[in-house]
Enzyme design. Structure first.
Site, PDB file in Angstrom:
ATOM      1  N   ASP A 147       0.816  -1.218   0.000  1.00 51.94           N
ATOM      2  CA  ASP A 147       0.000   0.000   0.000  1.00 51.94           C
ATOM      3  C   ASP A 147       0.848   1.266   0.000  1.00 51.94           C
ATOM      4  OD1 ASP A 147       0.899  -0.664   2.595  1.00 51.94           O
ATOM      5  OD2 ASP A 147      -0.602   0.644   3.499  1.00 51.94           O
ATOM      6  N   LYS A 161      -6.341  -0.261   6.721  1.00 53.17           N
ATOM      7  CA  LYS A 161      -5.176   0.056   7.547  1.00 53.17           C
ATOM      8  C   LYS A 161      -5.097   1.557   7.756  1.00 53.17           C
ATOM      9  CE  LYS A 161      -0.793   0.843   6.594  1.00 53.17           C
ATOM     10  NZ  LYS A 161       0.576   0.721   6.063  1.00 53.17           N
ATOM     11  N   GLU A 213      -2.733   0.575  13.634  1.00 51.87           N
ATOM     12  CA  GLU A 213      -1.267   0.626  13.549  1.00 51.87           C
ATOM     13  C   GLU A 213      -0.686   1.838  14.274  1.00 51.87           C
ATOM     14  OE1 GLU A 213       2.473   0.621  10.353  1.00 51.87           O
ATOM     15  OE2 GLU A 213       0.442   0.715   9.570  1.00 51.87           O
ATOM     16  N   GLU A 227       2.605   2.926  15.109  1.00 55.85           N
ATOM     17  CA  GLU A 227       4.027   2.592  14.942  1.00 55.85           C
ATOM     18  C   GLU A 227       4.926   3.488  15.768  1.00 55.85           C
ATOM     19  OE1 GLU A 227       7.698   1.976  11.790  1.00 55.85           O
ATOM     20  OE2 GLU A 227       5.799   2.672  10.975  1.00 55.85           O
ATOM     21  N   LYS A 232      -1.407  -3.798  14.394  1.00 54.30           N
ATOM     22  CA  LYS A 232      -0.146  -3.804  13.631  1.00 54.30           C
ATOM     23  C   LYS A 232       0.887  -2.965  14.378  1.00 54.30           C
ATOM     24  CE  LYS A 232       2.044  -2.919   9.171  1.00 54.30           C
ATOM     25  NZ  LYS A 232       1.881  -2.931   7.705  1.00 54.30           N
ATOM     26  N   SER A 242       2.879  -8.308   8.809  1.00 52.95           N
ATOM     27  CA  SER A 242       2.278  -7.423   7.820  1.00 52.95           C
ATOM     28  C   SER A 242       3.445  -6.623   7.265  1.00 52.95           C
ATOM     29  CB  SER A 242       1.235  -6.498   8.456  1.00 52.95           C
ATOM     30  OG  SER A 242       0.717  -5.609   7.479  1.00 52.95           O
ATOM     31  N   TYR A 293       5.274   6.898   4.989  1.00 54.31           N
ATOM     32  CA  TYR A 293       4.760   6.211   3.800  1.00 54.31           C
ATOM     33  C   TYR A 293       4.109   7.222   2.869  1.00 54.31           C
ATOM     34  CZ  TYR A 293       5.592   1.579   5.626  1.00 54.31           C
ATOM     35  OH  TYR A 293       6.192   0.436   6.070  1.00 54.31           O
TER      36      TYR A 293
END
Length: 364
Positions: A34, A147, A188, A190, A230, A301, A364
């Site tokens: 993605d 996500k 998620e 992170e 995640k 993932s 990202y």
């Protein structure tokens, strides 16, 4: 005492739980494909390939049409908006290709990180506006999970209480909106591996962040059986001088999860966080062999940790298609074993597999 106003019908709950279980069935994990147009640009640039829509389509097709050996390894694939609406050479839309191989289709729905004013460079994630309508459309177009990525940084004074609370709440709102639309949310939060902090500090911060996330999910009436987490693995910062064994990383990771993640959560699908392909597999294997009670599926993932060697082998050349797919299949098989605690490193990982995939301040 708050009164219960059920957010979901029993039928909705069953559908969400079934989807989540399919994604993390034994031996299966997620291919994160993605990358935004900007992120895939960096990947393509690294192999001297132009960032055109056709090159992006061809590369994603390469991954999605790898032979049937990957079918028992890949439970779900996360796509970027553009990719959801692209087709394979044979005319089949990509979601159909994924489903034909037993995978569940996922979609990245956040709109990227934005600065939190008054903090030391901390961020929240945008994309809640219009999310319900987008989820409804994505569901019609074949996506069954989503996500949303939030990012936190470990520093002397970070993550701040504000950043932890704000990101936990935005994840909870996102999760609620997804579930209302029949989409399983991957949550998620992170914690970046940037910095010189040690393993203990990462574990402590991970515990604080996850505790806040699950408090927020409870406050927002999220059905946990219909979610996936995640998280980052608990690792020392990239600039930390102390070295830790895979077993120490596994123990710190599983301990942090056991202290914060309710057993009702269906699965934990770790992000690879810039670890090399080989390292990501070895650490996942160690986590699954960790001698503590683990009530959730613990799987992968992975984006770069499934794609790096394949991308290099492809090099932007059509004639390298099969060689590139072979590299991807290798990593998928390795991680399928690792998420069952059955991976033995061959000791002959190629140079690309052992190369650190760390990108400072990764966005990202």
């Amino acid at each position: 005492m708050p009164h219960s106003h059920p957010a979901l019908t029993p039928e909705q709950k069953k559908e969400l739980s079934d989807i989540a279980h399919r994604i993390v069935a034994p031996g299966k994990g997620i291919l994160a494909a993605d990358e935004s147009t900007g992120s895939i640009a960096k990947r393509l640039q690294s192999i001297g390939t132009e960032n055109t829509e056709e090159n992006r389509r061809f590369y994603r097709q390469l991954l999605l049409t790898a032979d049937d050996r990957v079918n028992p390894c890949i439970g779900g694939v996360i796509l970027f908006h553009e990719t959801l609406y692209q087709k394979a050479d044979d005319g089949r839309p990509f979601p159909q290709v994924i489903k034909s191989k037993g995978g569940v289709v996922g979609i990245k729905v956040d709109k990227g990180v934005v600065p939190l004013a008054g903090t030391n460079g901390e961020t929240t994630t945008q994309g809640l506006d219009g999310l319900s309508e987008r989820c409804a459309q994505y569901k019609k177009d074949g996506a069954d999970f989503a996500k949303w990525r939030c990012v936190l940084k470990i520093g002397e004074h970070t993550p701040s209480a504000l950043a932890i609370m704000e990101n936990a709440n935005v994840l909870a709102r996102y999760a609620s909106i997804c579930q209302q639309n029949g989409i399983v949310p991957i949550v998620e939060p992170e914690i970046l591996p940037d910095g010189d902090h040690d393993l203990k500090r990462c574990q402590y911060v991970t515990e604080k962040v996850l505790a806040a996330v699950y408090k927020a999910l409870s406050d927002h009436h999220i059905y946990l059986e219909g979610t996936l987490l995640k998280p980052n693995m608990v690792t020392p910062g990239h600039a930390c001088t102390q070295k830790y064994s895979h077993e120490e990383i596994a123990m710190a990771t599983v301990t942090a999860l056991r202290r914060t993640v309710p057993p009702a959560v269906t699965g934990v699908t770790f992000l690879s966080g810039g670890q090399s392909e080989e390292e990501a597999s070895i650490n996942l294997n160690a986590i699954n062999k960790c001698p503590l009670l683990k009530p959730w599926a613990l799987t992968f993932s992975y984006g770069r940790a499934l794609q790096a060697s394949a991308l290099k082998a492809w090099g932007g050349k059509k004639e390298n298609l099969k060689a590139a797919q072979e590299e991807y299949v290798k990593r998928a098989l390795a991680n399928s074993l690792a998420c069952q605690g059955k991976y033995t490193p061959s000791g002959q990982a190629g140079a690309a597999a052992s190369e650190s995939l760390f990108i400072s301040n990764h966005a990202y």
